[in-house]
Design a protein around this motif. Structure first.
Motif, PDB file in Angstrom:
ATOM      1  N   PHE A 100       0.847  -1.185   0.000  1.00  0.00           N
ATOM      2  CA  PHE A 100       0.000   0.000   0.000  1.00  0.00           C
ATOM      3  C   PHE A 100       0.885   1.238   0.000  1.00  0.00           C
ATOM      4  O   PHE A 100       1.793   1.363   0.827  1.00  0.00           O
ATOM      5  CB  PHE A 100      -0.913  -0.021   1.223  1.00  0.00           C
ATOM      6  N   PRO A 101       0.650   2.175  -0.924  1.00  0.00           N
ATOM      7  CA  PRO A 101       1.607   3.275  -1.112  1.00  0.00           C
ATOM      8  C   PRO A 101       1.524   4.393  -0.081  1.00  0.00           C
ATOM      9  O   PRO A 101       2.387   5.266  -0.059  1.00  0.00           O
ATOM     10  CB  PRO A 101       1.253   3.800  -2.505  1.00  0.00           C
ATOM     11  N   ILE A 102       0.490   4.401   0.767  1.00  0.00           N
ATOM     12  CA  ILE A 102       0.316   5.466   1.749  1.00  0.00           C
ATOM     13  C   ILE A 102       0.356   4.861   3.145  1.00  0.00           C
ATOM     14  O   ILE A 102      -0.310   3.862   3.422  1.00  0.00           O
ATOM     15  CB  ILE A 102      -1.022   6.209   1.525  1.00  0.00           C
ATOM     16  N   ASP A 103       1.130   5.444   4.042  1.00  0.00           N
ATOM     17  CA  ASP A 103       1.356   4.879   5.366  1.00  0.00           C
ATOM     18  C   ASP A 103       0.213   5.243   6.328  1.00  0.00           C
ATOM     19  O   ASP A 103       0.392   6.032   7.258  1.00  0.00           O
ATOM     20  CB  ASP A 103       2.705   5.369   5.913  1.00  0.00           C
ATOM     21  N   GLU A 104      -0.959   4.678   6.079  1.00  0.00           N
ATOM     22  CA  GLU A 104      -2.113   4.879   6.947  1.00  0.00           C
ATOM     23  C   GLU A 104      -2.905   3.576   6.998  1.00  0.00           C
ATOM     24  O   GLU A 104      -3.525   3.180   6.003  1.00  0.00           O
ATOM     25  CB  GLU A 104      -3.000   6.027   6.442  1.00  0.00           C
ATOM     26  N   GLU A 105      -2.907   2.917   8.165  1.00  0.00           N
ATOM     27  CA  GLU A 105      -3.530   1.602   8.273  1.00  0.00           C
ATOM     28  C   GLU A 105      -5.039   1.660   8.063  1.00  0.00           C
ATOM     29  O   GLU A 105      -5.617   0.808   7.392  1.00  0.00           O
ATOM     30  CB  GLU A 105      -3.222   0.993   9.646  1.00  0.00           C
ATOM     31  N   GLU A 106      -5.709   2.668   8.624  1.00  0.00           N
ATOM     32  CA  GLU A 106      -7.160   2.754   8.475  1.00  0.00           C
ATOM     33  C   GLU A 106      -7.548   2.969   7.013  1.00  0.00           C
ATOM     34  O   GLU A 106      -8.538   2.412   6.528  1.00  0.00           O
ATOM     35  CB  GLU A 106      -7.724   3.884   9.338  1.00  0.00           C
ATOM     36  N   LEU A 107      -6.763   3.758   6.318  1.00  0.00           N
ATOM     37  CA  LEU A 107      -7.042   3.999   4.911  1.00  0.00           C
ATOM     38  C   LEU A 107      -6.853   2.722   4.107  1.00  0.00           C
ATOM     39  O   LEU A 107      -7.653   2.410   3.212  1.00  0.00           O
ATOM     40  CB  LEU A 107      -6.130   5.102   4.377  1.00  0.00           C
ATOM     41  N   GLU A 108      -5.821   1.949   4.430  1.00  0.00           N
ATOM     42  CA  GLU A 108      -5.622   0.684   3.727  1.00  0.00           C
ATOM     43  C   GLU A 108      -6.777  -0.274   3.984  1.00  0.00           C
ATOM     44  O   GLU A 108      -7.223  -0.983   3.078  1.00  0.00           O
ATOM     45  CB  GLU A 108      -4.302   0.026   4.116  1.00  0.00           C
ATOM     46  N   ARG A 109      -7.309  -0.283   5.215  1.00  0.00           N
ATOM     47  CA  ARG A 109      -8.462  -1.138   5.500  1.00  0.00           C
ATOM     48  C   ARG A 109      -9.673  -0.717   4.670  1.00  0.00           C
ATOM     49  O   ARG A 109     -10.436  -1.549   4.185  1.00  0.00           O
ATOM     50  CB  ARG A 109      -8.792  -1.105   6.997  1.00  0.00           C
ATOM     51  N   ALA A 110      -9.845   0.592   4.501  1.00  0.00           N
ATOM     52  CA  ALA A 110     -10.951   1.085   3.675  1.00  0.00           C
ATOM     53  C   ALA A 110     -10.762   0.655   2.214  1.00  0.00           C
ATOM     54  O   ALA A 110     -11.726   0.311   1.529  1.00  0.00           O
ATOM     55  CB  ALA A 110     -11.057   2.605   3.770  1.00  0.00           C
ATOM     56  N   VAL A 111      -9.519   0.674   1.750  1.00  0.00           N
ATOM     57  CA  VAL A 111      -9.227   0.228   0.386  1.00  0.00           C
ATOM     58  C   VAL A 111      -9.517  -1.263   0.252  1.00  0.00           C
ATOM     59  O   VAL A 111     -10.092  -1.713  -0.750  1.00  0.00           O
ATOM     60  CB  VAL A 111      -7.763   0.539   0.016  1.00  0.00           C
ATOM     61  N   MET A 112      -9.155  -2.043   1.258  1.00  0.00           N
ATOM     62  CA  MET A 112      -9.443  -3.478   1.236  1.00  0.00           C
ATOM     63  C   MET A 112     -10.957  -3.714   1.188  1.00  0.00           C
ATOM     64  O   MET A 112     -11.439  -4.609   0.477  1.00  0.00           O
ATOM     65  CB  MET A 112      -8.818  -4.158   2.445  1.00  0.00           C
ATOM     66  N   ASP A 113     -11.717  -2.913   1.942  1.00  0.00           N
ATOM     67  CA  ASP A 113     -13.183  -3.007   1.894  1.00  0.00           C
ATOM     68  C   ASP A 113     -13.693  -2.714   0.481  1.00  0.00           C
ATOM     69  O   ASP A 113     -14.618  -3.375  -0.011  1.00  0.00           O
ATOM     70  CB  ASP A 113     -13.814  -2.024   2.879  1.00  0.00           C
ATOM     71  N   ALA A 114     -13.092  -1.710  -0.154  1.00  0.00           N
ATOM     72  CA  ALA A 114     -13.505  -1.346  -1.517  1.00  0.00           C
ATOM     73  C   ALA A 114     -13.235  -2.489  -2.491  1.00  0.00           C
ATOM     74  O   ALA A 114     -14.072  -2.828  -3.332  1.00  0.00           O
ATOM     75  CB  ALA A 114     -12.789  -0.074  -1.965  1.00  0.00           C
ATOM     76  N   PHE A 115     -12.059  -3.086  -2.383  1.00  0.00           N
ATOM     77  CA  PHE A 115     -11.730  -4.217  -3.258  1.00  0.00           C
ATOM     78  C   PHE A 115     -12.742  -5.346  -3.073  1.00  0.00           C
ATOM     79  O   PHE A 115     -13.232  -5.927  -4.048  1.00  0.00           O
ATOM     80  CB  PHE A 115     -10.316  -4.723  -2.962  1.00  0.00           C
ATOM     81  N   GLN A 116     -13.050  -5.661  -1.813  1.00  0.00           N
ATOM     82  CA  GLN A 116     -13.992  -6.738  -1.546  1.00  0.00           C
ATOM     83  C   GLN A 116     -15.369  -6.421  -2.124  1.00  0.00           C
ATOM     84  O   GLN A 116     -16.010  -7.273  -2.742  1.00  0.00           O
ATOM     85  CB  GLN A 116     -14.094  -6.983  -0.040  1.00  0.00           C
TER      86      GLN A 116
END
Length: 307
Positions: A100-116
């Motif tokens: 993940f290119p941005i160092d923010e865990e909550e944002l990465e979780r939101a991106v994972m939700d989007a992928f799903q």
């Protein structure tokens, strides 16, 4: 001696021969072909066309491959008749890390939700080889419209669709209007409840089996109720050959100051830039990623000068 150098020499003959045959069959000249390309917005020099026809060089990069698609149409060829002859150069090669290119865990979780929600696996099994991201800034100084053109590659197995996301860390926004321009269609849309992640599933015209590549283009239009936004950029989860971020300002909204925003696994770097000499600013990185490259701008005194 690099693999790409060898591939250019071994693969150029079939491509050049097919191009020569098509030009002769259509009974046109290189000059005519160049004029038609220019009329379509693809400015390719006579020297470049001559190199392609002779086999001394072949199309590389997003702009050249866009011109090649028009050449196929102008010469009344089936779509992909010439571009598929360049496949010998599409080696996956070393992939490097996918993160993940941005160092923010909550944002990465939101991106994972989007992928799903979009029905896509995470992390993505495609990568961007070359990306040109162009943003137009309106008379109010805020982003108005963007278009992104990429050469994408399948790295594992066969892919039929790729998720593309708009991310605004820390800022809740309405969904921009994302549309497919070329290379596929929008099969699904998603907006995360936090308003920081909006995305689409871009279904490709043709399935890609590794290491095949395709050209895709999509646009984003920002609605009137979109928050004031004076930054733009592009993020990559894997290394790309080239990333271009081009920001074009309305003549009545030339900024007083600009800065480059660069985020990599090593950290964040802000670099002040001189005010634009014209009406645009472009940033380029080669062999870049994972990371994010962006531009920020403002008007009047700069209140948050980096220390």
């Amino acid at each position: 001696m690099s693999y790409e150098y060898d591939a250019r020499r071994s693969g150029s003959g079939a491509f050049a021969g097919a191009l020569r045959d098509a030009i002769n069959a259509r009974d046109v000249t290189l000059s005519w072909l160049q004029q038609q390309l220019n009329a379509r917005g693809n400015r390719v020099s006579m020297a470049t066309l001559s190199y392609w026809r002779s086999g001394a060089r072949h199309p590389e990069g997003v702009q050249s491959l866009a011109a090649l698609a028009d050449i196929e149409d102008l010469l009344r060829l089936e779509a992909g008749a010439l571009s598929r002859l360049l496949r010998s150069t599409n080696r996956t090669g070393p992939l490097g890390p996918n993160q993940f290119p941005i160092d923010e865990e909550e944002l990465e979780r939101a991106v994972m939700d989007a992928f799903q929600a979009l029905g896509a696996s995470y992390p993505d099994t495609s990568r961007e080889l070359t990306t040109h991201s162009v943003t137009d800034v309106g008379a109010d100084g805020n982003i108005a419209y963007s278009v992104t053109r990429s050469i994408v590659q399948s790295t594992v197995g066969t892919i039929t669709a790729i998720p593309f996301l708009e991310i605004t860390p820390g800022v809740r926004t309405p969904a921009p209007v994302i549309e497919a321009v070329s290379g596929g269609r929008i099969a699904a849309r998603y907006s995360h409840p936090d308003g920081e992640v909006h995305g689409v599933l871009f279904e490709l015209d043709i399935p890609l089996t590794a290491p095949d590549t395709a050209m895709v283009e999509w646009s984003a239009e920002y609605p009137p109720d979109y928050p004031e936004t004076r930054d733009t950029g592009h993020a990559l989860a894997q290394k790309a050959r080239e990333l271009l971020v081009w920001t074009r300002f309305h003549p009545d909204a030339i900024p007083d100051w600009c800065e480059e925003h660069l985020e990599t696994p090593e950290g964040v770097t802000l670099t002040p830039l001189p005010p634009p000499r014209g009406t645009s600013v472009h940033l380029v990185r080669r062999a870049f990623g994972p990371g994010a490259l962006g531009l920020r701008w403002g008007y009047g005194p700069r209140e948050d000068q980096p220390g």
